[in-house]
Every structure is written in C-alpha cells, then in structure tokens.
Design an enzyme around this catalytic site. Sequence first.
Site, PDB file in Angstrom:
ATOM      1  CB  CYS A   1      33.554  33.597  33.529  1.00  0.00           C
ATOM      2  SG  CYS A   1      34.966  34.420  32.785  1.00  0.00           S
TER       3      CYS A   1
ATOM      4  NE  ARG B   1      32.369  43.334  26.226  1.00  0.00           N
ATOM      5  CZ  ARG B   1      32.459  42.063  26.591  1.00  0.00           C
ATOM      6  NH1 ARG B   1      33.625  41.455  26.600  1.00  0.00           N
ATOM      7  NH2 ARG B   1      31.381  41.386  26.937  1.00  0.00           N
ATOM      8  CB  VAL B   2      31.516  45.186  33.221  1.00  0.00           C
ATOM      9  CG1 VAL B   2      31.482  44.654  34.642  1.00  0.00           C
ATOM     10  CG2 VAL B   2      31.387  46.707  33.200  1.00  0.00           C
ATOM     11  CB  THR B   3      35.575  41.114  31.894  1.00  0.00           C
ATOM     12  OG1 THR B   3      36.774  41.805  32.298  1.00  0.00           O
ATOM     13  CG2 THR B   3      35.168  41.604  30.505  1.00  0.00           C
ATOM     14  CB  VAL B   4      34.431  38.115  36.356  1.00  0.00           C
ATOM     15  CG1 VAL B   4      33.576  39.063  37.156  1.00  0.00           C
ATOM     16  CG2 VAL B   4      33.541  37.270  35.442  1.00  0.00           C
TER      17      VAL B   4
ATOM     18  CD  GLU C   1      44.305  38.945  31.150  1.00  0.00           C
ATOM     19  OE1 GLU C   1      44.335  37.698  31.152  1.00  0.00           O
ATOM     20  OE2 GLU C   1      43.617  39.622  30.356  1.00  0.00           O
ATOM     21  CB  SER C   2      42.219  35.114  33.937  1.00  0.00           C
ATOM     22  OG  SER C   2      42.570  34.921  32.576  1.00  0.00           O
TER      23      SER C   2
ATOM     24  CE1 TYR D   1      32.778  32.879  25.532  1.00  0.00           C
ATOM     25  CE2 TYR D   1      34.931  31.824  25.574  1.00  0.00           C
ATOM     26  CZ  TYR D   1      33.701  32.060  26.154  1.00  0.00           C
ATOM     27  OH  TYR D   1      33.385  31.458  27.354  1.00  0.00           O
TER      28      TYR D   1
END
Length: 339
Positions: free
Chosen positions: A55, A121-124, A139-140, A185
């Site tokens: 990711c 949603r499930v995010t990294v 949040e990056s 994306y």
Amino acid sequence: MGMVIDGQWSDEDRIIEDGAFKRAPSLFDLEIPREVVNALRNESGRYHLIASMSCPWSQRAILARQLKGLVADVPLHLAGGERIEGYPANGGDPWRVPGTDRDVVHLHELYTLSLPDYTGRVTVPILWDSQTLRIVSNESARIMRAFDASPDPNSLDYTLVPDALSVAIDRLNLQLHDGLSNAAYRAGFAESQAAYDTAVRDVFKTLDGLETRLASQRFLHGPVITESDWRLFPTLVRFDIIYYLFSRCTLRRLVDYPHLWAYARDLFSWPGVADTVDFDAIRRAAYVDHPETNPFGILAIAPDIDWRAPHTRAQLGPALVATRTGDYRTVEPVKRTAI
C-alpha cells in the site's frame, strides 16, 4: 472490495459514484494529540504501526518511521494476503492484537474492537494504541506528521516540515494527492470513459509538471528534502509496475521522464529507504490478492528497470535537511550523516 457497516463486514462497497472512484473520508482522520507524539519514544512499544508493504499510503508511514529513528520504539506489523474480508491481519492466520489476549484474522475486527458500530472502509496504515485499545489514526498524513514531530535524541534532529516551507508543502501535497497519487486510483477504478479520461489527464499533467520542476532543483522544494518528497516517492515506486498497466495510465512510464526517474532513484538510495520497498508484494497485491479483478491469478512480469542505477542528482547541489531551530544542514544521503 467490501466495507464494514454498523460493525459488521459487508461485501457492499460505496466507492463508485456515477462511474467515478470516490475515496471516502475516514472517521479516524483526526489530528494526533501532542501527548501521543511525546509518548512514541517515552512509552516505547505502546504504539504499533500496522501497515502493508503493498500500500502506498502505508509506505509513507513506514518511511517516516524509518527516517525519523522510530523503528525501535514503534513496532511494525505487516498485514497482507488474499482479500477475503478486506485486509487479512496476518496473511490469513490469527494475529494477537497488541495489548489484548484476543486474536483476529481480518483487520476489520481491529476497527470494530476500537469502535464497535464502525461504518466505513478498512484501510492501512493504522496507528494502534495497545494501552487504550483504540485506533489513534488510519490517515498516513497524520501519522507521518506525528512521527516527524517526535524529536530524535540519537541522531540529527531534523524535520520534514520546516516552518518556512510549511504552507508550500501543504499546497503541493494536496496537488500531488489530487493530481497523481489518488488520480492513479481514479483511473484504475473508473467505470466510465469520462471518469477514466479525466483521471489520466490529471496524472500526466502532474507528472509533466514534476518533470519540469525537477529539471533544475534536486528536491520538490529546492535543495531541502521534505515531507512532499516522501509522500510522492511511494507513488513513483508503483508507477511502472502497477499504475502504467493495471491502472491503465499508459501514456508514458516513469522511466520516460529523465529528471523524475533520476529523482526517484535519488530518494531510493537514502539509507533505509530501499528496506521500505517490496516490489513483489506490490505486484502480488494488484494481480493476485484480488481474485475478482484477476480470476486466474496471473502475475504480470515486472519491467526490466534498475532502481540502483546512478542518478547524478548531486550535480544539482547538495542535499539539505531542516533542523527544528530553522537551520539547514548539508547531508550525505548515502550515509545520512550531517556535514
């Protein structure tokens, strides 16, 4: 891809509107408190970074952790594997949640452990507090800023967001997100020709502008390396192996931009940075881990490009980092030592 609705996993996904990909806002996108920043080192091991090598948003957080000397204080757990109910927590095997006696298989279980009625949603990446058993942030950008704000007593204490450049950094970060990182994306997920065409135009307008910008300066904001450079880098790493074909951004490749390609290799050469790049994981996530988009699991052959080739960017001048006191120090990136 699926999402969580009222605390339960659902195969429904709400990412497409009128044929265009829309990135949903996060419930965990809040400023990370100063007390958390201070505790990153003072309470070593309390906070955990959960990320994926595939990711780009995760890689930003992994880079900041590496560059700012937090490897020993913020444990890293890598999630990944075939997406059954979103991200597997541990390649499909049970994973013990830090601070608990509970095992999870899917990352969405971590979200509902933190917020039982979570919808989204499930995010990294995820910054996890093993004491309060809460997601601090997913949040990056927030995680990068928190890592950068943590002073490093064992090395040159520099910042990626110097005060004198903070406004320019925020402005360029937004342009890079809208015009390139997220636009790739939007191109890949587009379900209409108009949405795809708009996204691809944004991608190459941004890349063309970066090529011009980097023709006469070593980094995005001149001689000093900043957060903007490290936010851009994960997108460049993925461009030729994923975005060019898989996301249909086929007008040009990264290697077709001589200044931008050399700049990317310059960043790759910094100590520890190559350790944050896993080209195989990136390719497998796109071609293998999403059976619905590639049902036969055929893994595309990687392009023949050399990320370790000499970049000659030093001819544009030395690399600088900004100290927290407002000074600039010359560094030798190969050794990452101050001169």
